[in-house]
Design an enzyme around this catalytic site. Structure first.
Site, PDB file in Angstrom:
ATOM      1  N   CYS A  56      76.964 -44.809   6.047  1.00 44.49           N
ATOM      2  CA  CYS A  56      76.412 -45.822   5.139  1.00 44.49           C
ATOM      3  C   CYS A  56      75.141 -46.433   5.745  1.00 44.49           C
ATOM      4  O   CYS A  56      75.192 -47.017   6.838  1.00 44.49           O
ATOM      5  CB  CYS A  56      77.457 -46.906   4.887  1.00 44.49           C
ATOM      6  SG  CYS A  56      76.863 -48.295   3.904  1.00 44.49           S
ATOM      7  N   CYS A  59      75.446 -50.178   6.365  1.00 44.37           N
ATOM      8  CA  CYS A  59      76.313 -50.453   7.522  1.00 44.37           C
ATOM      9  C   CYS A  59      75.561 -50.228   8.830  1.00 44.37           C
ATOM     10  O   CYS A  59      75.738 -50.990   9.797  1.00 44.37           O
ATOM     11  CB  CYS A  59      77.550 -49.566   7.464  1.00 44.37           C
ATOM     12  SG  CYS A  59      78.572 -49.796   5.994  1.00 44.37           S
TER      13      CYS A  59
END
EC number: 5.3.4.1
Length: 280
Positions: A56, A59
């Protein structure tokens, strides 16, 4: 003197590296890793938990801020943790993770979803100013320790296990995709039949059905036959009496007609010649 001076710089660099290695190692250990085995530790104390995935981008951008925020964990008396949803699918189902990254604050078993800015300063203010008190906690029905969320966690783990088996059938065993689907379909069918049989067995043990003995055919007794025959006899006798009365009336009517017949005939005969003379 020159050789000693030339060796001083490499030695200093080596000392700095050796001294900095444990510091960097300790810095990384400030963020605790939560798994399916130790997630119940979140139910006690003050926690900030990040749910992320290595692939991600958001993230990845959050990781430096999260690591620097973890350095303040001891001063703020809060535990900083993270969960990799790719390795812990059960926790992603237990906490209903629908977006990444997702951050939760937990205080003595009460979970609140953090939806503020994702910077180190904002994280610190959220804990120090106790901003989490203004957020409504997650309902107990949807808490990670509830029966519903435990079932959701088991469902997510089952889905990941099925995916792992599917990849094993295709990549390692060389089965076609339709062959893997056929295996899962047969497994689902047999497991459903087995579960149904088990449920029937349990229901029969808990609530056994009463076996009814076949009852003999209720033949009428002699008393009933005699009692039922008496009204029939009365009806037959009444019918016979009515028939006799009708026959007697018919006989009387016939006798009356027979008596009138000769008198009428005599009258006609006596009147016959006179009528003839009158006509002439």
């Amino acid at each position: 003197m020159a050789p000693s001076g030339s060796l001083a710089v490499p030695l200093a660099v080596l000392v700095l590296l050796l001294w900095g290695a444990p510091w960097t190692h300790g810095r990384r250990s400030n963020v605790r890793v939560i798994t399916d085995e130790n997630w119940r530790e979140l139910l006690e104390g003050d926690w900030m938990i990040e749910f992320y995935a290595p692939w991600c981008p958001a993230c990845q951008n959050l990781q430096p801020e999260w690591e620097s925020f973890a350095e303040w964990g001891e001063d703020l008396e809060v535990n900083i943790a993270k969960v990799d949803v790719t390795e812990q699918p059960g926790l992603s189902g237990r906490f209903i993770i629908t977006a990444l990254p997702t951050i939760y604050h937990c205080k003595d078993g009460e979970f609140r979803r953090y939806q503020g800015p994702r910077t180190k300063k904002d994280f610190i203010n959220f804990i120090s100013d106790k901003e989490w008190k203004s957020i409504e906690p997650v309902s107990s029905w949807f808490g990670p320790g509830s029966v519903l969320m435990s079932s959701m966690s088991a469902l997510f783990q089952l889905s990941m296990w099925i995916r792992t088996c599917h990849n094993y059938f295709i990549e390692d065993l060389g089965l076609p995709v339709w062959g893997s689907y056929t295996v899962f379909a047969l497994a689902t069918l047999f497991s459903g039949l087995l579960l149904g049989l088990c449920m029937i067995f349990v229901a029969d043990c808990l609530c056994p059905s009463k076996r009814r003995r076949p009852q003999p055919y209720p033949y009428p007794s002699k008393k009933l036959l005699s009692e039922s025959a008496q009204p029939l006899k009365k009806v037959e006798e009444e019918q016979e009496a009515d028939e006799e009365d009708v026959s007697e009336e018919e006989a009387e009517s016939k006798e009356g007609t027979n008596k009138d017949f000769p008198q009428n005939a005599i009258r006609q005969r006596s009147l016959g010649p006179s009528l003839a003379t009158d006509k002439s």
